[in-house]
Motif scaffolding. Structure first.
Motif, mmCIF file in Angstrom:
data_model
loop_
_atom_site.group_PDB
_atom_site.id
_atom_site.type_symbol
_atom_site.label_atom_id
_atom_site.label_comp_id
_atom_site.label_asym_id
_atom_site.label_seq_id
_atom_site.Cartn_x
_atom_site.Cartn_y
_atom_site.Cartn_z
ATOM 1 N N GLY A 94 75.946 29.023 56.882
ATOM 2 C CA GLY A 94 75.854 30.420 56.471
ATOM 3 C C GLY A 94 74.426 30.909 56.421
ATOM 4 O O GLY A 94 74.170 32.116 56.560
ATOM 5 N N LEU A 95 73.467 30.027 56.204
ATOM 6 C CA LEU A 95 72.049 30.353 56.297
ATOM 7 C C LEU A 95 71.516 30.131 57.702
ATOM 8 O O LEU A 95 70.776 30.956 58.233
ATOM 9 C CB LEU A 95 71.250 29.497 55.302
ATOM 10 C CG LEU A 95 69.721 29.558 55.438
ATOM 11 C CD1 LEU A 95 69.204 30.973 55.181
ATOM 12 C CD2 LEU A 95 69.056 28.555 54.497
ATOM 13 N N TYR A 96 71.916 29.013 58.306
ATOM 14 C CA TYR A 96 71.319 28.665 59.593
ATOM 15 C C TYR A 96 71.754 29.597 60.722
ATOM 16 O O TYR A 96 70.962 29.894 61.624
ATOM 17 C CB TYR A 96 71.656 27.210 59.949
ATOM 18 C CG TYR A 96 71.079 26.208 58.990
ATOM 19 C CD1 TYR A 96 69.915 26.471 58.279
ATOM 20 C CD2 TYR A 96 71.700 24.985 58.763
ATOM 21 C CE1 TYR A 96 69.394 25.559 57.385
ATOM 22 C CE2 TYR A 96 71.186 24.050 57.875
ATOM 23 C CZ TYR A 96 70.029 24.355 57.178
ATOM 24 O OH TYR A 96 69.510 23.449 56.297
ATOM 25 N N ASP A 97 72.980 30.074 60.693
ATOM 26 C CA ASP A 97 73.420 30.943 61.790
ATOM 27 C C ASP A 97 72.607 32.230 61.884
ATOM 28 O O ASP A 97 72.209 32.629 62.986
ATOM 29 C CB ASP A 97 74.918 31.236 61.666
ATOM 30 C CG ASP A 97 75.783 30.061 62.104
ATOM 31 O OD1 ASP A 97 75.223 28.977 62.373
ATOM 32 O OD2 ASP A 97 77.019 30.216 62.162
ATOM 33 N N PRO A 98 72.323 32.938 60.773
ATOM 34 C CA PRO A 98 71.456 34.113 60.897
ATOM 35 C C PRO A 98 70.047 33.774 61.392
ATOM 36 O O PRO A 98 69.438 34.560 62.125
ATOM 37 C CB PRO A 98 71.422 34.680 59.472
ATOM 38 C CG PRO A 98 72.661 34.178 58.831
ATOM 39 C CD PRO A 98 72.891 32.828 59.427
ATOM 40 N N VAL A 99 69.536 32.608 60.977
ATOM 41 C CA VAL A 99 68.228 32.181 61.467
ATOM 42 C C VAL A 99 68.288 31.928 62.974
ATOM 43 O O VAL A 99 67.417 32.374 63.743
ATOM 44 C CB VAL A 99 67.768 30.919 60.720
ATOM 45 C CG1 VAL A 99 66.509 30.335 61.363
ATOM 46 C CG2 VAL A 99 67.525 31.228 59.248
ATOM 47 N N ILE A 100 69.321 31.222 63.406
ATOM 48 C CA ILE A 100 69.496 30.943 64.833
ATOM 49 C C ILE A 100 69.625 32.239 65.625
ATOM 50 O O ILE A 100 69.061 32.381 66.721
ATOM 51 C CB ILE A 100 70.710 30.024 65.041
ATOM 52 C CG1 ILE A 100 70.416 28.620 64.506
ATOM 53 C CG2 ILE A 100 71.121 29.961 66.510
ATOM 54 C CD1 ILE A 100 71.638 27.719 64.385
ATOM 55 N N GLU A 101 70.361 33.197 65.081
ATOM 56 C CA GLU A 101 70.536 34.472 65.778
ATOM 57 C C GLU A 101 69.203 35.168 66.013
ATOM 58 O O GLU A 101 68.951 35.696 67.118
ATOM 59 C CB GLU A 101 71.455 35.387 64.966
ATOM 60 C CG GLU A 101 72.905 34.931 64.955
ATOM 61 C CD GLU A 101 73.798 35.861 64.157
ATOM 62 O OE1 GLU A 101 75.031 35.786 64.337
ATOM 63 O OE2 GLU A 101 73.268 36.657 63.359
ATOM 64 N N LEU A 102 68.337 35.183 65.006
ATOM 65 C CA LEU A 102 67.038 35.818 65.179
ATOM 66 C C LEU A 102 66.177 35.045 66.174
ATOM 67 O O LEU A 102 65.481 35.639 67.009
ATOM 68 C CB LEU A 102 66.325 35.923 63.833
ATOM 69 C CG LEU A 102 66.900 36.929 62.832
ATOM 70 C CD1 LEU A 102 66.125 36.884 61.523
ATOM 71 C CD2 LEU A 102 66.860 38.340 63.412
ATOM 72 N N ALA A 103 66.214 33.716 66.080
ATOM 73 C CA ALA A 103 65.398 32.905 66.987
ATOM 74 C C ALA A 103 65.908 32.943 68.418
ATOM 75 O O ALA A 103 65.130 32.855 69.371
ATOM 76 C CB ALA A 103 65.360 31.460 66.482
#
Length: 505
Positions: A94-103
């Motif tokens: 739930g935290l990593y997916d938004p980070v991955i999306e931005l990256a």
């Protein structure tokens, strides 16, 4: 400071350093050259990936991981690394997916699921484990090359390089910007928003928080859900002792008089666990069974008490209740709805059955049992199926599988089971209603509705029945008369317990 696999120390998904899990088998950890490992992928990371893919197909991490570790021959430090990587990558998506999306510059839904699993593992190494950035990236790219293909490996490399340019704290600030408090906590602590709202309401409803303290308490609870639970063992009375578990390397619990805690190692290495004389069981579950056994029964069966576990699978509480009953000259009846789950109960009870503990195991719909066997049992446990929001520490995938829409159907089932349990209870007997969820709709509302609709049951104060290993009352159980345990307060799963008494005629 304990070292990670790639030269740094590593942490759990809350950033805390974990104890070194090194074992004698580490000397044979890897016979391949570093360059070969980078091309072929690291065995521990591959194990974590294989579990993640199995979970995506519907498997359970706690069942898949031991099998995959055995098949890969991973032990000690390697197994500890694979376990933290597996659970953290699944738990914190739930935290990593938004980070991955931005990256990545694209929505996570537009990334192939196998590649997304690889990226989550890489993100967890960078943001949740103290693995050096270069090692986290290079080893995860090697994994991607092996399992996702050369083209995907280039994409993974680019995304992880971007993620490594910021700290965890900087990414949290970025991905929570502009969100309200609940949504921000949902992302930062990787819980679905509906779960965050349900837990917030439950803290207040169960008396663990006030309107002034609930926001801080909620954050502590969410953080505790992301802190892997310690392995707690139960010594089943008459079959094993806490002292035996301590001699095998565990530490006696201060909470449950039947528990011992393992800080590291494989529970199956303990003979009593292998023989099912002892087992892995949360201390909260132990306390519920002990509370039901300690309650006073009025007008007990003169031929010996009969106890019922209405929803016994997979059998942990049933095994404890069976051994407690045997010490009282009572007999336990364990009921499950399907043959498969009934067989799980029999396996769990193997040592008790071998020791001639009198326990009857059967298959049937618990909703029907009250009508079929009215006024029969002196003590009844209704450990009802629920959302499992109280055990998120142990089941990393469960928070993503349940939906808010599941609650009404489960609440209806819980009411039917509780009514059946009441019907099956002898006048003067007691019913313990339990869930591994603090959700108000699965706990207070169920009990209040049933008690309010009936004249033959009363709700009694269960708190005096919760006694710690020193014989002292356990604190902070709520306003009563029901009990709510919490991970951030008691170190247990968030177990709920209500004690009802069927009125003597």
């Amino acid at each position: 400071m304990p070292e990670g696999r790639d030269g740094g120390s590593y942490r759990n998904s809350r950033g805390r350093q974990r104890p070194d899990a090194r074992r004698s088998g580490d000397r044979a950890r890897s016979a391949s050259r570093p360059s070969d490992r980078r091309r072929e992928g690291d065995p521990a990371r591959r194990a974590a990936y294989d579990v993640a893919r199995a979970v995506d197909r519907g498997a359970y991490a706690n069942l898949e991981l031991p099998r995959i570790l055995r098949n890969a021959g991973l032990e000690g430090r390697d197994a500890g690394f694979a376990t933290e990587l597996t659970y953290g990558g699944i738990r914190m998506r739930g935290l990593y997916d938004p980070v991955i999306e931005l990256a990545a510059g694209r929505p996570a839904t537009q990334i192939d699921p196998p590649v997304l699993d690889t990226l989550r593992l890489g993100a967890h190494q960078l943001l949740g484990m103290r693995v050096p950035s270069h090692a986290a990236a290079s080893e995860t790219v090697a994994l991607a090359r092996s399992v996702n293909g050369a083209g995907a490996a280039g994409f993974v490399n680019a995304v992880l390089r971007r993620i490594s340019e910021r700290t965890r704290e900087e990414w949290v600030t970025e991905v929570t910007a502009g969100r309200d408090r609940v949504d921000a906590l949902s992302v930062e602590y990787s819980h679905p928003g509906w779960v965050v709202r349900a837990l917030r309401a439950a803290l207040v409803a169960h008396g663990a928080s006030t309107d002034e303290t609930v926001d801080g308490d909620l954050e502590r609870l969410l953080a505790a859900d992301n802190d892997p639970a310690r392995v707690s063992l139960v010594a089943r009375p008459g079959l094993a002792t806490v002292e035996e578990l301590v001699e095998a390397g565990a530490e006696a619990s201060s909470l449950s008089p039947l528990a011992a805690i393992m800080e590291s190692g494989d529970p199956a290495a303990i003979a009593a666990v292998r023989q099912t004389r002892a087992a892995v069981q949360d201390e909260g579950s132990q306390l519920l069974a002990l509370a039901l056994a300690a309650a006073t029964v009025q007008n007990p069966n003169p031929d010996g008490e009969q106890w019922l576990d209405l929803c016994a699978g997979p059998g942990g509480k049933a095994a404890l209740l069976a051994t407690l009953a045997a010490q009282r000259g009572a007999v336990l009846f364990a009921n499950e709805v399907s043959e498969h789950r009934t067989e799980l109960v029999r396996k769990t009870l193997r040592a008790a059955l071998d020791a001639d503990v009198e326990v009857m195991v059967g298959t049937g719909d618990g909703r029907d049992l009250g009508a079929e066997e009215p006024d029969t049992y002196d003590r009844v446990l209704v450990d009802a199926p629920c959302t499992g929001l109280g055990a998120l520490r142990r089941r990393p995938e469960s928070r993503w599988r349940r939906q808010a829409s599941d609650v009404p159907q489960l609440s209806a089932l819980q009411r039917e089971l509780l009514v059946s349990g009441i019907e099956a209870t002898r006048p003067g007997g007691v019913i313990g209603y339990a869930t591994c969820s603090p959700h108000v709709a699965e706990t207070q509302l169920v009990v209040d509705d049933i008690v309010g609709d009936r004249t033959d049951v009363v709700l009694e104060d269960a708190r005096p029945l919760f006694i710690d290993a020193e014989g002292a009352p356990i604190d902070r159980l709520g306003d009563g008369p029901t009990v709510q345990l919490w991970p951030h307060i008691h170190g247990t799963d968030a177990m709920y317990f209500a004690l009802l008494r069927k009125q003597p005629r």
